[in-house]
Scaffold this motif. Sequence first.
Motif, PDB file in Angstrom:
ATOM      1  N   TRP B  48       0.835  -1.213   0.000  1.00  0.00           N
ATOM      2  CA  TRP B  48       0.000   0.000   0.000  1.00  0.00           C
ATOM      3  C   TRP B  48       0.860   1.249   0.000  1.00  0.00           C
ATOM      4  O   TRP B  48       0.567   2.218  -0.665  1.00  0.00           O
ATOM      5  CB  TRP B  48      -0.865   0.071   1.263  1.00  0.00           C
ATOM      6  N   ILE B  49       1.919   1.193   0.820  1.00  0.00           N
ATOM      7  CA  ILE B  49       2.730   2.403   0.992  1.00  0.00           C
ATOM      8  C   ILE B  49       3.568   2.667  -0.256  1.00  0.00           C
ATOM      9  O   ILE B  49       3.710   3.803  -0.692  1.00  0.00           O
ATOM     10  CB  ILE B  49       3.638   2.249   2.235  1.00  0.00           C
ATOM     11  N   LEU B  50       4.095   1.603  -0.852  1.00  0.00           N
ATOM     12  CA  LEU B  50       5.074   1.796  -1.922  1.00  0.00           C
ATOM     13  C   LEU B  50       4.442   1.899  -3.311  1.00  0.00           C
ATOM     14  O   LEU B  50       4.926   2.631  -4.159  1.00  0.00           O
ATOM     15  CB  LEU B  50       6.073   0.631  -1.919  1.00  0.00           C
ATOM     16  N   MET B  51       3.370   1.159  -3.542  1.00  0.00           N
ATOM     17  CA  MET B  51       2.866   1.019  -4.906  1.00  0.00           C
ATOM     18  C   MET B  51       1.501   1.689  -5.044  1.00  0.00           C
ATOM     19  O   MET B  51       0.813   1.918  -4.061  1.00  0.00           O
ATOM     20  CB  MET B  51       2.741  -0.470  -5.253  1.00  0.00           C
ATOM     21  N   PRO B  52       1.073   1.989  -6.271  1.00  0.00           N
ATOM     22  CA  PRO B  52      -0.285   2.506  -6.473  1.00  0.00           C
ATOM     23  C   PRO B  52      -1.287   1.456  -5.995  1.00  0.00           C
ATOM     24  O   PRO B  52      -1.179   0.292  -6.372  1.00  0.00           O
ATOM     25  CB  PRO B  52      -0.385   2.680  -7.990  1.00  0.00           C
ATOM     26  N   THR B  53      -2.222   1.852  -5.136  1.00  0.00           N
ATOM     27  CA  THR B  53      -3.105   0.855  -4.538  1.00  0.00           C
ATOM     28  C   THR B  53      -4.573   1.251  -4.590  1.00  0.00           C
ATOM     29  O   THR B  53      -5.377   0.620  -5.264  1.00  0.00           O
ATOM     30  CB  THR B  53      -2.723   0.614  -3.068  1.00  0.00           C
ATOM     31  N   TRP B  54      -4.903   2.363  -3.868  1.00  0.00           N
ATOM     32  CA  TRP B  54      -6.323   2.634  -3.628  1.00  0.00           C
ATOM     33  C   TRP B  54      -6.899   3.557  -4.684  1.00  0.00           C
ATOM     34  O   TRP B  54      -6.344   4.601  -4.974  1.00  0.00           O
ATOM     35  CB  TRP B  54      -6.499   3.270  -2.249  1.00  0.00           C
ATOM     36  N   PRO B  55      -8.052   3.205  -5.236  1.00  0.00           N
ATOM     37  CA  PRO B  55      -8.732   4.124  -6.139  1.00  0.00           C
ATOM     38  C   PRO B  55      -9.329   5.289  -5.357  1.00  0.00           C
ATOM     39  O   PRO B  55      -9.896   5.086  -4.285  1.00  0.00           O
ATOM     40  CB  PRO B  55      -9.821   3.266  -6.782  1.00  0.00           C
ATOM     41  N   LEU B  56      -9.167   6.492  -5.851  1.00  0.00           N
ATOM     42  CA  LEU B  56      -9.788   7.663  -5.264  1.00  0.00           C
ATOM     43  C   LEU B  56     -10.855   8.172  -6.231  1.00  0.00           C
ATOM     44  O   LEU B  56     -11.045   7.602  -7.305  1.00  0.00           O
ATOM     45  CB  LEU B  56      -8.745   8.749  -4.998  1.00  0.00           C
ATOM     46  N   LEU B  57     -11.523   9.280  -5.844  1.00  0.00           N
ATOM     47  CA  LEU B  57     -12.605   9.768  -6.696  1.00  0.00           C
ATOM     48  C   LEU B  57     -12.098  10.134  -8.087  1.00  0.00           C
ATOM     49  O   LEU B  57     -12.693   9.803  -9.095  1.00  0.00           O
ATOM     50  CB  LEU B  57     -13.271  10.975  -6.045  1.00  0.00           C
ATOM     51  N   ASN B  58     -10.960  10.877  -8.121  1.00  0.00           N
ATOM     52  CA  ASN B  58     -10.422  11.214  -9.433  1.00  0.00           C
ATOM     53  C   ASN B  58      -8.945  10.854  -9.500  1.00  0.00           C
ATOM     54  O   ASN B  58      -8.083  11.697  -9.600  1.00  0.00           O
ATOM     55  CB  ASN B  58     -10.635  12.700  -9.753  1.00  0.00           C
ATOM     56  N   GLY B  59      -8.683   9.586  -9.392  1.00  0.00           N
ATOM     57  CA  GLY B  59      -7.300   9.138  -9.491  1.00  0.00           C
ATOM     58  C   GLY B  59      -7.057   7.948  -8.573  1.00  0.00           C
ATOM     59  O   GLY B  59      -7.947   7.135  -8.363  1.00  0.00           O
ATOM     60  N   TYR B  60      -5.864   7.876  -8.044  1.00  0.00           N
ATOM     61  CA  TYR B  60      -5.519   6.753  -7.162  1.00  0.00           C
ATOM     62  C   TYR B  60      -4.323   7.181  -6.324  1.00  0.00           C
ATOM     63  O   TYR B  60      -3.637   8.160  -6.650  1.00  0.00           O
ATOM     64  CB  TYR B  60      -5.181   5.505  -7.984  1.00  0.00           C
ATOM     65  N   THR B  61      -4.057   6.425  -5.250  1.00  0.00           N
ATOM     66  CA  THR B  61      -2.875   6.725  -4.437  1.00  0.00           C
ATOM     67  C   THR B  61      -1.648   6.248  -5.199  1.00  0.00           C
ATOM     68  O   THR B  61      -1.557   5.073  -5.546  1.00  0.00           O
ATOM     69  CB  THR B  61      -2.946   6.012  -3.087  1.00  0.00           C
ATOM     70  N   PRO B  62      -0.710   7.143  -5.507  1.00  0.00           N
ATOM     71  CA  PRO B  62       0.415   6.735  -6.372  1.00  0.00           C
ATOM     72  C   PRO B  62       1.460   5.879  -5.646  1.00  0.00           C
ATOM     73  O   PRO B  62       2.196   5.156  -6.294  1.00  0.00           O
ATOM     74  CB  PRO B  62       1.021   8.067  -6.807  1.00  0.00           C
ATOM     75  N   GLY B  63       1.526   5.958  -4.319  1.00  0.00           N
ATOM     76  CA  GLY B  63       2.559   5.213  -3.607  1.00  0.00           C
ATOM     77  C   GLY B  63       3.895   5.922  -3.681  1.00  0.00           C
ATOM     78  O   GLY B  63       4.140   6.740  -4.570  1.00  0.00           O
ATOM     79  N   ILE B  64       4.775   5.600  -2.715  1.00  0.00           N
ATOM     80  CA  ILE B  64       6.051   6.313  -2.614  1.00  0.00           C
ATOM     81  C   ILE B  64       6.908   6.115  -3.863  1.00  0.00           C
ATOM     82  O   ILE B  64       7.552   7.027  -4.353  1.00  0.00           O
ATOM     83  CB  ILE B  64       6.818   5.846  -1.355  1.00  0.00           C
ATOM     84  N   LEU B  65       6.894   4.887  -4.405  1.00  0.00           N
ATOM     85  CA  LEU B  65       7.750   4.608  -5.567  1.00  0.00           C
ATOM     86  C   LEU B  65       7.210   5.246  -6.839  1.00  0.00           C
ATOM     87  O   LEU B  65       7.946   5.414  -7.806  1.00  0.00           O
ATOM     88  CB  LEU B  65       7.886   3.101  -5.771  1.00  0.00           C
ATOM     89  N   GLY B  66       5.890   5.586  -6.827  1.00  0.00           N
ATOM     90  CA  GLY B  66       5.303   6.249  -7.993  1.00  0.00           C
ATOM     91  C   GLY B  66       5.387   5.410  -9.251  1.00  0.00           C
ATOM     92  O   GLY B  66       5.499   5.938 -10.355  1.00  0.00           O
ATOM     93  N   TYR B  67       5.312   4.087  -9.111  1.00  0.00           N
ATOM     94  CA  TYR B  67       5.454   3.215 -10.278  1.00  0.00           C
ATOM     95  C   TYR B  67       4.195   3.230 -11.135  1.00  0.00           C
ATOM     96  O   TYR B  67       3.078   3.281 -10.625  1.00  0.00           O
ATOM     97  CB  TYR B  67       5.729   1.785  -9.822  1.00  0.00           C
ATOM     98  N   SER B  68       4.360   3.215 -12.440  1.00  0.00           N
ATOM     99  CA  SER B  68       3.232   2.901 -13.318  1.00  0.00           C
ATOM    100  C   SER B  68       3.774   2.211 -14.551  1.00  0.00           C
ATOM    101  O   SER B  68       4.863   2.543 -15.026  1.00  0.00           O
ATOM    102  CB  SER B  68       2.457   4.160 -13.705  1.00  0.00           C
ATOM    103  N   SER B  69       3.043   1.258 -15.073  1.00  0.00           N
ATOM    104  CA  SER B  69       3.541   0.520 -16.234  1.00  0.00           C
ATOM    105  C   SER B  69       3.584   1.440 -17.453  1.00  0.00           C
ATOM    106  O   SER B  69       4.433   1.286 -18.324  1.00  0.00           O
ATOM    107  CB  SER B  69       2.645  -0.692 -16.506  1.00  0.00           C
ATOM    108  N   ARG B  70       2.676   2.429 -17.489  1.00  0.00           N
ATOM    109  CA  ARG B  70       2.714   3.393 -18.589  1.00  0.00           C
ATOM    110  C   ARG B  70       4.008   4.207 -18.544  1.00  0.00           C
ATOM    111  O   ARG B  70       4.632   4.461 -19.577  1.00  0.00           O
ATOM    112  CB  ARG B  70       1.500   4.314 -18.518  1.00  0.00           C
TER     113      ARG B  70
END
Lengths: 468, 299
Positions: B48-70
């Motif tokens: 939860w802390i490191l990776m994108p996890t929770w959906p928010l109303l307009n986005g998601y929690t990016p996590g500390i590492l800010g990883y995205s496959s895009r």
Amino acid sequence: MTEPEGNSLYARSETIQPRSVRGRFRSWKYLAMVVLLPWWYLAPFLRWDRGLGAPDQAILIDMGGRRAYFLGLEIWPQEVYYLTGILVVAAIVLFLVSALYGRVWCGFLCWQTVYTDLFVQIERMVIGDRTRRLALDRAPWSLDKLARKGAVHLLWILISGACGIAFTLYFGDAPTMLPAILTGRESVAVYGAIAVVGGFCYLLAGFAREQVCLYMCPYSRFQAAMFDEHSLIVGYETWRGEPRGRWRKGQPFEGRGHCIDCGVCVAVCPTGVDIRNGSQLGCIGCGLCIDGCDSMMDRVGLPRGLITWDSIASQAARAQGETPRHRLVRPRTLVYGAILAVALGVIGWSLLGRSTTEMTVLHERALLYVRLSDGSIRNGYVVKILNKVRSERQFTLDIEGLEGVRMSVIGGGPHLKVAPDSVGSFTVFVTAAAGIATGRRVPLVFVLRDQKGGDETRAESLFVGPDR
Amino acid sequence: MASVEKDPVTGRYTTGHEWDGIRELNTPLPRWWILVFWVCVIWSIGYWILMPTWPLLNGYTPGILGYSSRGDLEGEIAAQKTERAVWLNRIESLPAAAVEADPELLTYARAGGRIAFEENCAPCHGIGGVGAFGYPTLADDEWLWGGTIDEIEQTVKFGVRNSNPNTHLSEMPKFGVDGILTPEQIEQVADYVLTVADRAPVASLPGAAIFAENCAVCHGEAGEGNKEIGAPALSNQIWLYASKLGNQTPEIRDAEIRATVIAQVTRPRHGAMPAWSERLGPGTIRMLAVYVHTLGGGR
């Protein structure tokens, strides 16, 4: 909660602490260790001169360069069938040796055996022999136990780490890789490989040990299928040993067997089997029980050989009071030998006839032929030339099978230059005047000649024309 | 609910559940399973802390590492672009003929040109420039607008009959529809053109005079064509508006050619091609020109 017996899927294994022993087979095992371990660790440092620009490591698997080097042999990726050949030969050698001499591989040469043996020797040096080790296992934790166990594991980890490092050195230039590994300059992949190989060395030789032979290894399962009554195996001479019983010095041996039930054969066994129960899966054929029993027979004053490395047929002969006759040549060994000879012959023949040039010709697929403005028909081909020599070469390409055709090469005139140790790819156009190739597919042979002479390579293809 | 009791057969306790007199043995999960379960729970907290996890109303929690496959993909594309820029710069800085003279650049340009061709040109011209009815074959040696490397590059850049100011423009008069020639004359011209195509023009044919008067100004006296105005050569076996392979018997082939000539003279068709300089970079266009030029028919 109490787990009822027989309801568990997991059987707790007792740690086997084999007793040390001296004798013939023990010496053979030391010899195997002394030869094989330095070979494994030092072989990457052997050099082999291949000339300028080529790696000078005798045994090298160059993943990046897509080549494997073994002494004077350089293998390209498409020649991986040589690996298949080596594996086939290795399997047949294993069959033959098993049929002749039993589980020599398992008992002396297998890395699981050699590393387990080494790790046990370390335990023996740091803690002591079997009784001391068993006592230390039972003893409550103390500073002494911590220090001794710690030292054992430290040594195991060092040896395992070196094993992992040695593994990676076969994949790169060892003299430059080793300092890079030790100073932390290598890639994550290398350290990952060291961790995996070293970790498994530590796990399998330190902890799993005989469990590997009993539960993991397929070879131990099928080697018995290679045995017959003339194969040499480690066996207990039941006719002579039974009925066994305790013996006190001075008692006569009349009316009883020679086995004094001292338990040495079980205590020295690295897999913890009782050989007196007969040949079995757990017996890796190392012969240490023979050494143990022989030394006991010497002390008792009986002839050696209550446990022997002999065939079932000889044993039966001796039980009958006949002279045993050992037969090496049997239908089984003849068949294995013949298969081995064929496999070696095929590999040797293909190695001897191995060409330094290869050519593949692919006919253009997108358009089979093109009609040119003067009515002539043109076909396109991609010609790939493999130059397996470490110098640039020039080739001349010719066509046989179709008269009166013109040939042109994109990006090259009549001389096809191929860089050292690489593949040259050329687009070749062949044009035939109108009418020559109409209504048929003419077989066409491309002939490649090294301009310095000698090499001639041929490849077949087709010339396609319109139906009418 | 029955009480928890010890089962005499297995020596284990029951759960206390009972259905129709059937009681259930308590079989706790193995210790290793529980351990793995808790390790996974702890792992998930770190996740939860490191990776994108929770959906928010307009986005998601990016996590500390800010990883995205895009983001990974964008990085890879950028790295590819830098790697290619070296080659493209060299190709752009040299004239097309010099690119072809350098074996390394030629290999790169042909490989890059093939990809660009299959993406942009193959829908009309076919894979490998095989051509189609109405779309010129690029692998043969007949060129409407010129077959040298520079002429090909010019055509790729600005196209044919489009809105680009530099485009190739030309139009064949509608001889039939506009009443310049009668249907009978057109048939006579077609008969004559068939002899021109065989490179044995029969001057005694009535079509010869009509040809000289009306057609030769663009297509040439001997039907050799004119690349300046995109007038196709008629003195060969390559026809734009006929089936490409020419696999028919000579009689059927001749009938097809005759029909296509009559149709073209009566009410001409004109092909068009986009100006690719409006869509592709100069390096890609040069690679395309090299690729097409080396398809086999380049001059």
